[in-house]
Design an enzyme around this catalytic site. Structure first.
Site, PDB file in Angstrom:
ATOM      1  CB  THR A   1     -64.804  30.350  10.939  1.00 34.03           C
ATOM      2  OG1 THR A   1     -65.954  29.555  10.598  1.00 34.03           O
ATOM      3  CG2 THR A   1     -64.332  29.973  12.329  1.00 34.03           C
TER       4      THR A   1
ATOM      5  CB  ILE B   1     -75.927  26.849   9.452  1.00 38.79           C
ATOM      6  CG1 ILE B   1     -76.112  25.514  10.182  1.00 38.79           C
ATOM      7  CG2 ILE B   1     -75.570  26.618   7.981  1.00 38.79           C
ATOM      8  CD1 ILE B   1     -74.882  24.652  10.264  1.00 38.79           C
ATOM      9  CE  LYS B   2     -70.036  34.384   8.825  1.00 38.83           C
ATOM     10  NZ  LYS B   2     -68.605  34.593   9.075  1.00 38.83           N
ATOM     11  CB  ILE B   3     -76.841  30.961   5.172  1.00 40.14           C
ATOM     12  CG1 ILE B   3     -76.996  29.716   6.033  1.00 40.14           C
ATOM     13  CG2 ILE B   3     -77.494  30.866   3.818  1.00 40.14           C
ATOM     14  CD1 ILE B   3     -77.511  28.505   5.356  1.00 40.14           C
TER      15      ILE B   3
END
Ligand code: E4P
Length: 220
Positions: free
Chosen positions: A27, A86-88
């Site tokens: 997402t 965790i999208k960073i």
């Protein structure tokens, strides 16, 4: 190659899951906004609903751009479900955050990647997944698939174990080309996944099989 769906739409996630080929979900804040999901409680609740639907990795993106903020969000997000990644974003503070989270054993997805240099930095920092945006590169008249190929070559030579997650997929052909170029994962909108089903000769062939069967049955 793993198949992720790139959406925050629960119905589309269920449809892809029903095909039996879904390995995970990505997402981003734009996709959450598209579903009308706002406010931290509702956003986190929506991530929980997605994680309840799929067993595989679910990428949830931080909205902070400073190191401390990213770590704070990451620690809140991982509490939602064990399959949260965790999208960073690929920025200086992001690389620092990926490194710290990797030391803690928290999986990360480095997003907004547009060059092999960025891919090297993310792998050095310990990113679990790397998201090169191939469609957005194509949109600027460069070659998104060539970037996947270049990163796959560098990672193989250097022995990096960061997984290449081809993102910003626009069509079924992008999926095939990503597979050929060495992507470990593709994350796709549902229409691109369903596009893999299509071939006119399949439709023509099936119609002929069924009509031959019917003709034979009516003569019997
Ligand atoms: C990846 O994780 C991103 O969410 C996504 O693939 C971006 O795609 P877009 O370029 O179609 O917005």
């Amino acid at each position: 190659m793993q198949f992720f769906i790139d959406t925050a739409n629960l119905k589309q996630i269920e449809e892809a899951k029903d095909l039996g080929i879904l390995d995970g979900v990505t997402t981003n804040p734009s996709l959450m906004a598209k579903e009308g999901i706002t406010g931290q409680d509702r956003i986190y609740g929506h991530y929980k609903a997605i994680c309840d639907l799929v067993d595989g990795p679910v990428s949830a993106e931080v909205i902070s751009t400073d190191y401390e903020g990213m770590l704070r969000e990451a620690h809140q997000l991982v509490d939602i479900a064990p399959n949260i990644v965790i999208k960073i974003p690929m920025i200086k503070e992001g690389i620092k955050a990926i490194h710290s989270l990797s030391q803690e054993g928290i999986p990360t997805n480095c997003t907004l990647v547009f060059s092999a240099g960025q891919a090297i930095l993310a792998a050095k920092a310990g990113a679990t997944f790397l998201s090169p945006f191939i469609g957005r590169i194509d949109d600027t008249n460069w070659d998104g698939i060539a970037l996947i190929r270049e990163i796959a070559e560098v990672y193989a030579i250097q022995g990096f174990d960061t997984l290449i997650l081809a993102a910003s997929i626009r069509n079924a052909r992008h999926i095939v080309e990503s597979a050929k170029a060495g992507a470990d994962v593709v994350t796709c909108p549902l229409p691109s996944i369903l596009g893999l089903l299509n071939h006119p000769l399949t439709d023509i062939g099936l119609a002929k099989f069924l009509s031959d069967h019917q003709k034979a049955e009516s003569k019997a």
